[in-house]
Design a protein around this motif. Structure first.
Motif, PDB file in Angstrom:
ATOM      1  N   LEU A 252       0.840  -1.188   0.000  1.00 58.86           N
ATOM      2  CA  LEU A 252       0.000   0.000   0.000  1.00 58.86           C
ATOM      3  C   LEU A 252       0.883   1.249   0.000  1.00 58.86           C
ATOM      4  O   LEU A 252       2.022   1.211   0.485  1.00 58.86           O
ATOM      5  CB  LEU A 252      -0.907   0.011   1.234  1.00 58.86           C
ATOM      6  CG  LEU A 252      -1.956  -1.112   1.282  1.00 58.86           C
ATOM      7  CD1 LEU A 252      -2.616  -1.153   2.650  1.00 58.86           C
ATOM      8  CD2 LEU A 252      -2.993  -0.915   0.190  1.00 58.86           C
ATOM      9  N   PRO A 253       0.395   2.373  -0.535  1.00 61.70           N
ATOM     10  CA  PRO A 253       1.233   3.577  -0.604  1.00 61.70           C
ATOM     11  C   PRO A 253       1.585   4.160   0.758  1.00 61.70           C
ATOM     12  O   PRO A 253       2.593   4.834   0.893  1.00 61.70           O
ATOM     13  CB  PRO A 253       0.388   4.554  -1.427  1.00 61.70           C
ATOM     14  CG  PRO A 253      -0.999   4.060  -1.316  1.00 61.70           C
ATOM     15  CD  PRO A 253      -0.895   2.577  -1.206  1.00 61.70           C
ATOM     16  N   ARG A 254       0.752   3.894   1.780  1.00 60.33           N
ATOM     17  CA  ARG A 254       1.031   4.429   3.108  1.00 60.33           C
ATOM     18  C   ARG A 254       0.881   3.326   4.153  1.00 60.33           C
ATOM     19  O   ARG A 254       0.020   2.454   4.036  1.00 60.33           O
ATOM     20  CB  ARG A 254       0.101   5.600   3.440  1.00 60.33           C
ATOM     21  CG  ARG A 254       0.193   6.738   2.440  1.00 60.33           C
ATOM     22  CD  ARG A 254      -0.569   7.965   2.905  1.00 60.33           C
ATOM     23  NE  ARG A 254       0.078   8.641   4.015  1.00 60.33           N
ATOM     24  CZ  ARG A 254       1.105   9.466   3.887  1.00 60.33           C
ATOM     25  NH1 ARG A 254       1.622   9.698   2.701  1.00 60.33           N
ATOM     26  NH2 ARG A 254       1.624  10.061   4.935  1.00 60.33           N
ATOM     27  N   ILE A 255       1.727   3.374   5.176  1.00 55.89           N
ATOM     28  CA  ILE A 255       1.665   2.425   6.287  1.00 55.89           C
ATOM     29  C   ILE A 255       0.808   3.036   7.390  1.00 55.89           C
ATOM     30  O   ILE A 255       1.019   4.186   7.789  1.00 55.89           O
ATOM     31  CB  ILE A 255       3.069   2.111   6.832  1.00 55.89           C
ATOM     32  CG1 ILE A 255       3.959   1.538   5.721  1.00 55.89           C
ATOM     33  CG2 ILE A 255       2.986   1.133   7.994  1.00 55.89           C
ATOM     34  CD1 ILE A 255       5.393   1.319   6.152  1.00 55.89           C
ATOM     35  N   ALA A 256      -0.165   2.287   7.857  1.00 57.10           N
ATOM     36  CA  ALA A 256      -1.059   2.756   8.917  1.00 57.10           C
ATOM     37  C   ALA A 256      -0.763   1.996  10.208  1.00 57.10           C
ATOM     38  O   ALA A 256      -0.631   0.770  10.197  1.00 57.10           O
ATOM     39  CB  ALA A 256      -2.514   2.559   8.510  1.00 57.10           C
ATOM     40  N   TYR A 257      -0.674   2.741  11.312  1.00 62.57           N
ATOM     41  CA  TYR A 257      -0.414   2.152  12.626  1.00 62.57           C
ATOM     42  C   TYR A 257      -1.660   2.308  13.499  1.00 62.57           C
ATOM     43  O   TYR A 257      -2.228   3.405  13.593  1.00 62.57           O
ATOM     44  CB  TYR A 257       0.781   2.833  13.296  1.00 62.57           C
ATOM     45  CG  TYR A 257       2.092   2.595  12.589  1.00 62.57           C
ATOM     46  CD1 TYR A 257       2.929   1.549  12.960  1.00 62.57           C
ATOM     47  CD2 TYR A 257       2.493   3.420  11.536  1.00 62.57           C
ATOM     48  CE1 TYR A 257       4.140   1.330  12.309  1.00 62.57           C
ATOM     49  CE2 TYR A 257       3.695   3.208  10.880  1.00 62.57           C
ATOM     50  CZ  TYR A 257       4.512   2.164  11.271  1.00 62.57           C
ATOM     51  OH  TYR A 257       5.711   1.945  10.619  1.00 62.57           O
ATOM     52  N   TYR A 258      -2.079   1.209  14.124  1.00 61.57           N
ATOM     53  CA  TYR A 258      -3.284   1.202  14.943  1.00 61.57           C
ATOM     54  C   TYR A 258      -2.943   0.804  16.381  1.00 61.57           C
ATOM     55  O   TYR A 258      -2.039   0.002  16.623  1.00 61.57           O
ATOM     56  CB  TYR A 258      -4.309   0.216  14.378  1.00 61.57           C
ATOM     57  CG  TYR A 258      -4.814   0.584  13.002  1.00 61.57           C
ATOM     58  CD1 TYR A 258      -5.966   1.344  12.840  1.00 61.57           C
ATOM     59  CD2 TYR A 258      -4.128   0.171  11.865  1.00 61.57           C
ATOM     60  CE1 TYR A 258      -6.423   1.682  11.572  1.00 61.57           C
ATOM     61  CE2 TYR A 258      -4.578   0.503  10.596  1.00 61.57           C
ATOM     62  CZ  TYR A 258      -5.727   1.258  10.460  1.00 61.57           C
ATOM     63  OH  TYR A 258      -6.173   1.593   9.212  1.00 61.57           O
ATOM     64  N   GLY A 259      -3.706   1.365  17.323  1.00 65.89           N
ATOM     65  CA  GLY A 259      -3.525   1.039  18.720  1.00 65.89           C
ATOM     66  C   GLY A 259      -4.213  -0.259  19.093  1.00 65.89           C
ATOM     67  O   GLY A 259      -4.861  -0.915  18.266  1.00 65.89           O
ATOM     68  N   ARG A 266      -1.258   6.795  13.467  1.00 63.19           N
ATOM     69  CA  ARG A 266      -0.533   7.647  12.521  1.00 63.19           C
ATOM     70  C   ARG A 266      -0.368   6.902  11.201  1.00 63.19           C
ATOM     71  O   ARG A 266      -0.599   5.689  11.121  1.00 63.19           O
ATOM     72  CB  ARG A 266       0.839   8.041  13.073  1.00 63.19           C
ATOM     73  CG  ARG A 266       1.855   6.906  13.116  1.00 63.19           C
ATOM     74  CD  ARG A 266       3.187   7.371  13.696  1.00 63.19           C
ATOM     75  NE  ARG A 266       4.243   6.396  13.509  1.00 63.19           N
ATOM     76  CZ  ARG A 266       4.440   5.341  14.275  1.00 63.19           C
ATOM     77  NH1 ARG A 266       3.632   5.135  15.309  1.00 63.19           N
ATOM     78  NH2 ARG A 266       5.440   4.498  14.031  1.00 63.19           N
ATOM     79  N   GLN A 267       0.045   7.655  10.187  1.00 65.37           N
ATOM     80  CA  GLN A 267       0.351   7.081   8.884  1.00 65.37           C
ATOM     81  C   GLN A 267       1.670   7.647   8.394  1.00 65.37           C
ATOM     82  O   GLN A 267       2.045   8.768   8.742  1.00 65.37           O
ATOM     83  CB  GLN A 267      -0.754   7.392   7.869  1.00 65.37           C
ATOM     84  CG  GLN A 267      -2.068   6.671   8.127  1.00 65.37           C
ATOM     85  CD  GLN A 267      -3.090   6.975   7.048  1.00 65.37           C
ATOM     86  OE1 GLN A 267      -3.218   8.105   6.594  1.00 65.37           O
ATOM     87  NE2 GLN A 267      -3.819   5.963   6.626  1.00 65.37           N
ATOM     88  N   GLU A 268       2.354   6.875   7.574  1.00 65.56           N
ATOM     89  CA  GLU A 268       3.601   7.342   6.989  1.00 65.56           C
ATOM     90  C   GLU A 268       3.773   6.724   5.612  1.00 65.56           C
ATOM     91  O   GLU A 268       3.132   5.729   5.272  1.00 65.56           O
ATOM     92  CB  GLU A 268       4.793   6.979   7.874  1.00 65.56           C
ATOM     93  CG  GLU A 268       5.030   5.485   8.027  1.00 65.56           C
ATOM     94  CD  GLU A 268       6.185   5.178   8.970  1.00 65.56           C
ATOM     95  OE1 GLU A 268       6.899   4.184   8.726  1.00 65.56           O
ATOM     96  OE2 GLU A 268       6.366   5.940   9.949  1.00 65.56           O
TER      97      GLU A 268
END
Length: 299
Positions: A252-259, A266-268
């Motif tokens: 995917l174009p962006r990495i998503a971090y979930y709690g 956040r995303q990066e």
């Protein structure tokens, strides 16, 4: 007779192979000014704009200038040559097919906005509006560099970014004045072409029946704090008739971090989402393709 037929088939095969070999290879995924039409400042502006577009949305756009297409096997016309070059380079993400190419041929006095197969017919109409309203007037005034820069900005602002954000593209008011019946007919032809392409994509390679479904599932990777991250998706195609199935993982174009509770933290940018280019290694085009959509113009 058989020998003559075999000779004709061999000749045709060699001709097709020669055409494929004649296509130029990219030097940059953003700007390839082979014809030398851009000023140094405009080239830098374009590189920055296209890099920002890729980093922020995942959309790959590229600008290409050539003197003429005949030397690259493009004697069959502008549109097939542009589509062939687009697909040879693999512009755009292979899953979304949202890349675009602005191709300008100085000696042929013609240009093409080639769009990935993921764009809607409305984007084709808007691309024609941009071609007629921005690029062609500039080329007729011998303002190639400024025209290419502004045209690229229009494509990014009016087509690429809205589509990346999930918003429908809307033709400008000026385009509604000249489209009329011709635009309606073109729209119908585009819809028919898309329907045929969609049917082919849904046809099973094993039993040749239509109805193949595609499912995209995010791939969760657990984190030490109890949360998870999503950097890729599992793309699965399945035929309900014969049971054929294939799966692959796509970045995917962006990495998503979930709690731990599932909330987005956040995303990066995902530096691995782009596929390797023809020269190997990362940072190349993503394997996208075009159905031949877009817009052409001559001055």
């Amino acid at each position: 007779m058989r020998r003559l037929l075999a000779l004709l088939v061999l000749t045709l095969g060699l001709a097709v192979q020669a055409v494929a070999q004649d296509l130029p290879e990219w030097r940059s995924t953003t700007v390839n000014d082979f014809a030398g039409l851009l000023t140094a400042d405009d080239a830098r502006v374009l590189e920055r704009a296209l890099t920002d577009l890729r980093d922020q949305t995942g959309v790959q756009g590229t600008v290409v200038t050539l003197t003429d297409r005949a030397r690259y096997g493009g004697t069959d016309g502008l549109e097939p040559f542009a589509t062939r070059l687009f697909n040879h380079w693999g512009v755009g993400d292979a899953a979304r097919n949202d890349g675009f190419m602005l191709l300008v041929l100085s000696a042929n006095r013609e240009a093409r906005i080639e769009l990935g197969r993921g764009y809607s017919p409305e984007a084709d109409i808007l691309a024609q509006d941009i071609m007629r309203g921005t690029l062609l007037p500039a080329m007729r005034k011998d303002q190639a560099s400024a025209g290419i820069r502004q045209t690229t900005d229009d494509i990014i602002r009016l087509i690429a970014r809205p589509v990346a954000a999930g918003n429908p593209v809307t033709a400008r008011e000026s385009s509604r004045d000249w489209t009329g019946l011709a635009a309606f007919a073109a729209f119908g032809a585009i819809l028919l072409a898309i329907a045929r392409k969609a049917w082919r994509r849904r046809r099973c390679p094993q039993c040749n029946r239509s109805g193949v479904t595609t499912q995209r599932t995010p791939e969760r990777q657990p984190l030490p704090d109890g949360g998870h991250m999503v950097a890729a998706q599992q793309i699965t195609r399945h035929c309900p008739h014969c049971g054929w199935q294939e799966s692959r993982s796509g970045a995917l174009p962006r990495i998503a971090y979930y709690g731990a509770a599932g909330e987005l933290l956040r995303q990066e940018r995902n530096r691995d989402y782009r596929g390797p280019g023809p020269h190997g290694g990362g940072g190349g085009f993503g394997g996208g393709s075009s159905r031949g959509g877009g817009a052409s113009g001559r001055w």
